[in-house]
Design an enzyme around this catalytic site. Structure first.
Site, PDB file in Angstrom:
ATOM      1  N   CYS A 148       0.862  -1.187   0.000  1.00  8.20           N
ATOM      2  CA  CYS A 148       0.000   0.000   0.000  1.00  8.20           C
ATOM      3  C   CYS A 148       0.894   1.231   0.000  1.00  8.20           C
ATOM      4  CB  CYS A 148      -0.892   0.026   1.235  1.00  8.20           C
ATOM      5  SG  CYS A 148      -2.036  -1.360   1.323  1.00  8.20           S
ATOM      6  N   GLU A 178      -9.050   7.461   3.128  1.00  5.85           N
ATOM      7  CA  GLU A 178      -8.431   7.417   1.814  1.00  5.85           C
ATOM      8  C   GLU A 178      -9.396   7.103   0.677  1.00  5.85           C
ATOM      9  OE1 GLU A 178      -4.013   5.921   3.172  1.00  5.85           O
ATOM     10  OE2 GLU A 178      -5.418   4.386   2.479  1.00  5.85           O
TER      11      GLU A 178
END
Length: 182
Positions: free
Chosen positions: A67, A116
């Site tokens: 990520c 996010e």
């Protein structure tokens, strides 16, 4: 590695500025752009990683392969490639979008919030891993079906973003395509 920033977003997902990555992740994390990637080997196995204990959010948590956050002027795909090199020391096939509109907000046990817009990708590698211990404390190549069963049975054992991505029907279907040998 140079200091990374996050690209801040408004509620509609439009960039509004940047903030240093470490400073951005707090109890009041602003919405920002990220990416998530699932990496498969030549045997069709998924790389599951355990986040280093030094990570600010979800230290020691099992999660999908890589990520991160795209930098200004960098595409999501370029960011996936960069982070795979940095965290895992591998070259990958061009990342393929599997869940382009994934967005989430989650709070870790220490109160750090992830907030996010986080497109999800999958890719393959044939390279041997060269793990960056600052990012990853452990890893396993696993059968995707076994990982998905584990997520269904014990979601608390995995990062919340991995659980949310894995429980999306279309994302599961697209991930399954990566288990087929090429």
């Amino acid at each position: 590695m140079q200091t990374e920033h996050v690209i801040l977003l408004n509620a509609q997902g439009v960039p509004t500025g940047t903030l240093e990555k470490y400073a951005a992740h707090t109890a009041d994390t602003l919405l920002h752009l990220a990416f998530s990637s699932w990496l498969f080997n030549a045997k069709g196995q998924l790389l599951v990683t355990r986040r280093a204990l030094s990570k600010k959010a979800w230290p020691g948590m099992w999660t999908n392969s890589v990520c991160g956050h795209p930098q200004l002027g960098e595409s999501n795909e370029e960011a996936v490639i960069r982070r795979c090199r940095y965290e895992l020391g591998v070259e990958i096939t061009p990342p393929e979008s599997i869940y382009p509109d994934f967005r989430y907000r989650a709070t870790d046990p220490n109160g750090i919030v992830e907030n996010e817009v986080c497109p999800v990708f999958a890719a393959r590698t044939t390279s041997a891993l060269q793990i960056n211990d600052d990012e990853v404390m452990d890893y396993q190549w696993c059968d995707l079906a076994a990982v998905l069963r584990g997520i269904d049975a014990t979601p608390w054992a995995f990062s919340p973003w991995m659980v949310m991505q894995a429980t999306n029907r279309e994302a599961r279907k697209r991930l399954s395509a990566f288990t087929q040998l090429k």
